[in-house]
Design a protein around this motif. Structure first.
Motif, PDB file in Angstrom:
ATOM      1  N   ARG A  89      -2.137  70.930 -10.830  1.00  0.00           N
ATOM      2  CA  ARG A  89      -1.921  69.712 -11.595  1.00  0.00           C
ATOM      3  C   ARG A  89      -0.490  69.221 -11.389  1.00  0.00           C
ATOM      4  N   LYS A  90      -0.385  68.044 -10.802  1.00  0.00           N
ATOM      5  CA  LYS A  90       0.931  67.497 -10.492  1.00  0.00           C
ATOM      6  C   LYS A  90       1.150  66.206 -11.265  1.00  0.00           C
ATOM      7  N   LEU A  91       2.386  65.976 -11.615  1.00  0.00           N
ATOM      8  CA  LEU A  91       2.809  64.730 -12.262  1.00  0.00           C
ATOM      9  C   LEU A  91       3.801  64.047 -11.342  1.00  0.00           C
ATOM     10  N   PHE A  92       3.487  62.821 -10.934  1.00  0.00           N
ATOM     11  CA  PHE A  92       4.367  62.062 -10.060  1.00  0.00           C
ATOM     12  C   PHE A  92       5.322  61.225 -10.912  1.00  0.00           C
ATOM     13  N   LEU A  93       6.603  61.364 -10.639  1.00  0.00           N
ATOM     14  CA  LEU A  93       7.639  60.587 -11.319  1.00  0.00           C
ATOM     15  C   LEU A  93       8.363  59.760 -10.261  1.00  0.00           C
ATOM     16  N   VAL A  94       8.131  58.450 -10.267  1.00  0.00           N
ATOM     17  CA  VAL A  94       8.647  57.538  -9.238  1.00  0.00           C
ATOM     18  C   VAL A  94       9.912  56.873  -9.764  1.00  0.00           C
ATOM     19  N   LEU A  95      10.973  56.922  -8.964  1.00  0.00           N
ATOM     20  CA  LEU A  95      12.270  56.377  -9.378  1.00  0.00           C
ATOM     21  C   LEU A  95      12.530  55.057  -8.668  1.00  0.00           C
ATOM     22  N   SER A  96      12.708  53.995  -9.455  1.00  0.00           N
ATOM     23  CA  SER A  96      13.140  52.700  -8.923  1.00  0.00           C
ATOM     24  C   SER A  96      14.115  52.113  -9.941  1.00  0.00           C
ATOM     25  N   SER A  97      14.207  50.795 -10.028  1.00  0.00           N
ATOM     26  CA  SER A  97      15.111  50.177 -10.996  1.00  0.00           C
ATOM     27  C   SER A  97      14.499  48.879 -11.499  1.00  0.00           C
ATOM     28  N   ASP A  98      15.232  48.206 -12.386  1.00  0.00           N
ATOM     29  CA  ASP A  98      14.750  46.951 -12.971  1.00  0.00           C
ATOM     30  C   ASP A  98      15.240  45.733 -12.201  1.00  0.00           C
ATOM     31  N   LYS A  99      16.120  45.919 -11.236  1.00  0.00           N
ATOM     32  CA  LYS A  99      16.747  44.785 -10.555  1.00  0.00           C
ATOM     33  C   LYS A  99      16.169  44.621  -9.154  1.00  0.00           C
ATOM     34  N   GLY A 100      16.199  43.381  -8.680  1.00  0.00           N
ATOM     35  CA  GLY A 100      15.738  43.071  -7.336  1.00  0.00           C
ATOM     36  C   GLY A 100      16.901  42.714  -6.424  1.00  0.00           C
ATOM     37  N   LEU A 101      16.602  41.910  -5.398  1.00  0.00           N
ATOM     38  CA  LEU A 101      17.596  41.454  -4.422  1.00  0.00           C
ATOM     39  C   LEU A 101      18.280  42.625  -3.719  1.00  0.00           C
ATOM     40  N   ILE A 191       9.086  64.412  -7.992  1.00  0.00           N
ATOM     41  CA  ILE A 191       9.970  63.249  -8.139  1.00  0.00           C
ATOM     42  C   ILE A 191      10.078  62.559  -6.786  1.00  0.00           C
ATOM     43  N   ILE A 192       9.641  61.312  -6.725  1.00  0.00           N
ATOM     44  CA  ILE A 192       9.734  60.517  -5.501  1.00  0.00           C
ATOM     45  C   ILE A 192      10.901  59.553  -5.655  1.00  0.00           C
ATOM     46  N   TYR A 193      11.839  59.623  -4.743  1.00  0.00           N
ATOM     47  CA  TYR A 193      13.071  58.841  -4.853  1.00  0.00           C
ATOM     48  C   TYR A 193      13.526  58.419  -3.462  1.00  0.00           C
ATOM     49  N   ASN A 194      14.589  57.640  -3.408  1.00  0.00           N
ATOM     50  CA  ASN A 194      15.184  57.220  -2.138  1.00  0.00           C
ATOM     51  C   ASN A 194      16.357  58.135  -1.810  1.00  0.00           C
ATOM     52  N   LYS A 195      16.276  58.756  -0.652  1.00  0.00           N
ATOM     53  CA  LYS A 195      17.316  59.681  -0.204  1.00  0.00           C
ATOM     54  C   LYS A 195      18.380  58.918   0.574  1.00  0.00           C
ATOM     55  N   PHE A 196      19.630  59.144   0.231  1.00  0.00           N
ATOM     56  CA  PHE A 196      20.758  58.460   0.860  1.00  0.00           C
ATOM     57  C   PHE A 196      21.031  59.098   2.213  1.00  0.00           C
ATOM     58  N   VAL A 197      20.834  58.319   3.280  1.00  0.00           N
ATOM     59  CA  VAL A 197      21.091  58.814   4.639  1.00  0.00           C
ATOM     60  C   VAL A 197      22.482  58.388   5.091  1.00  0.00           C
ATOM     61  N   SER A 198      22.769  57.106   4.975  1.00  0.00           N
ATOM     62  CA  SER A 198      24.087  56.577   5.298  1.00  0.00           C
ATOM     63  C   SER A 198      24.280  55.292   4.500  1.00  0.00           C
ATOM     64  N   ALA A 199      25.397  54.639   4.726  1.00  0.00           N
ATOM     65  CA  ALA A 199      25.678  53.410   3.982  1.00  0.00           C
ATOM     66  C   ALA A 199      24.752  52.263   4.373  1.00  0.00           C
ATOM     67  N   ILE A 200      24.019  52.420   5.480  1.00  0.00           N
ATOM     68  CA  ILE A 200      23.140  51.338   5.915  1.00  0.00           C
ATOM     69  C   ILE A 200      21.679  51.768   6.002  1.00  0.00           C
ATOM     70  N   SER A 201      21.362  52.987   5.623  1.00  0.00           N
ATOM     71  CA  SER A 201      19.973  53.437   5.739  1.00  0.00           C
ATOM     72  C   SER A 201      19.635  54.404   4.610  1.00  0.00           C
ATOM     73  N   TYR A 202      18.351  54.472   4.315  1.00  0.00           N
ATOM     74  CA  TYR A 202      17.821  55.378   3.304  1.00  0.00           C
ATOM     75  C   TYR A 202      16.375  55.674   3.671  1.00  0.00           C
ATOM     76  N   GLU A 203      15.796  56.671   3.020  1.00  0.00           N
ATOM     77  CA  GLU A 203      14.403  57.007   3.282  1.00  0.00           C
ATOM     78  C   GLU A 203      13.791  57.619   2.027  1.00  0.00           C
ATOM     79  N   ALA A 204      12.492  57.441   1.882  1.00  0.00           N
ATOM     80  CA  ALA A 204      11.788  57.992   0.727  1.00  0.00           C
ATOM     81  C   ALA A 204      11.649  59.498   0.879  1.00  0.00           C
ATOM     82  N   ALA A 205      11.898  60.211  -0.199  1.00  0.00           N
ATOM     83  CA  ALA A 205      11.804  61.669  -0.190  1.00  0.00           C
ATOM     84  C   ALA A 205      11.203  62.128  -1.506  1.00  0.00           C
ATOM     85  N   ALA A 206      10.904  63.412  -1.576  1.00  0.00           N
ATOM     86  CA  ALA A 206      10.291  63.981  -2.786  1.00  0.00           C
ATOM     87  C   ALA A 206      10.858  65.359  -3.028  1.00  0.00           C
ATOM     88  N   VAL A 207      11.007  65.694  -4.296  1.00  0.00           N
ATOM     89  CA  VAL A 207      11.425  67.028  -4.700  1.00  0.00           C
ATOM     90  C   VAL A 207      10.475  67.489  -5.802  1.00  0.00           C
TER      91      VAL A 207
END
Length: 302
Positions: A89-101, A191-207
């Motif tokens: 039994r897994k619980l997915f917790l997705v991390l985003s924010s309230d802001k766009g742009l 926990i599904i979140y965005n992993k910081f790769v560099s100042a110009i790139s990121y990728e989705a990751a999970a822990v």
């Protein structure tokens, strides 16, 4: 009868209804001028937002570095408990924010969640099958709007106003407390979140954070005499640690993506301003040339 004849005479006289020959050109120039003014205002806004994001990025990266220490401590705990039974039994917790742009920062975690539910080869948790009734919780209104259309029955709890500024451990602890008290049964939290790769790139990751049962049945923890509430408190504290580490990293990705998005928007606005300026100058020059031709033609006729 008189009215009909008068109307017929008016219609047959084109000089009364015809617009000047350069009226369309002037209207077009006016439209271009208004659009040019609008694009310049947009460019000012995007440049200001880029400067604000650039100043916030350094602060967000410092918070991310301190948050990673909490994640490293969690990794050591779960390294000890790795032989425990995790459960299905897994619980997915997705991390985003309230802001766009900020580019595709929100759709990135949404797509990763969909890949996990579909057991895709590029899933953020490869080799783990996800049941159709798996519960989902979302931090942030942006991914909430996306996932509520895809998995309306799986969405159990949502959070907003988290991490409006740099996330703190108090924010993570508050979320962890609500997750534990929500009544949703789970063996582990993904926990599904965005992993910081560099100042110009990121990728989705999970822990994956193991629950109370996995810690209690772990051989590493069974060596010690512990009270019954110890593993429960440790599981909640570990979830708060993991949340703090991932929240700070997601926040740094968001600020970096917003700066890059505003930089690209400013460049596009500059290109559009150059194109519209050239178009406006050509139209204005054509209108002036037509007027000069009319003046010269009239003068030569006299």
């Amino acid at each position: 009868m008189f009215a009909r004849r008068t109307a017929a005479r008016v219609i047959t006289q084109p000089s009364l209804l015809a617009a000047p020959s350069n009226a369309r050109n002037m209207a077009t120039l006016r439209e271009i001028e208004l659009r040019l003014k609008s694009v310049r205002n947009i460019e000012k806004i995007t440049k200001s937002m880029k400067m604000i994001a650039s100043t916030k990025l350094a602060k967000a990266q410092r918070a991310m570095q301190s948050g990673k220490l909490y994640g490293e401590a969690n990794a050591e705990v779960f390294e000890t408990a790795k032989e425990g039974v995790t459960g299905s039994r897994k619980l997915f917790l997705v991390l985003s924010s309230d802001k766009g742009l900020c580019g595709g920062i929100h759709s990135s975690v949404t797509k990763a969640t969909r890949r996990a539910f579909n057991n895709a080869p590029d899933s953020p948790i490869p080799g783990v099958s996800v049941e159709s009734d798996t519960s989902v919780m979302v931090i942030g209104d942006k991914s909430k709007a996306q996932l509520s259309r895809i998995y309306p029955d799986n969405l159990k709890l949502t959070f907003n106003q988290i991490g409006r500024d740099v996330p703190t451990f108090a924010d993570a602890a508050g979320v962890a407390d609500l997750v534990v008290k929500s009544g949703v049964e789970y063996d582990s939290v993904v926990i599904i979140y965005n992993k910081f790769v560099s100042a110009i790139s990121y990728e989705a990751a999970a822990v994956e954070v193991k629950g109370e049962k996995a810690l209690k049945e772990s051989e590493g923890f069974k060596k010690y005499e512990m009270e019954d509430d110890f593993t429960k408190d440790l599981a909640e504290f570990s979830l708060a640690n993991a949340l703090y580490a991932t929240l700070t990293e997601s926040h740094a990705c968001e600020i970096s993506a917003r700066r890059n998005a505003m930089d690209n928007a400013s460049k596009n606005a500059g290109d559009m301003i150059g194109s519209l300026t050239m178009q406006y100058n050509r139209g204005r020059q054509a209108a002036i040339t037509n007027e000069l031709v009319d003046i010269i033609t009239g003068a030569s006729a006299l």
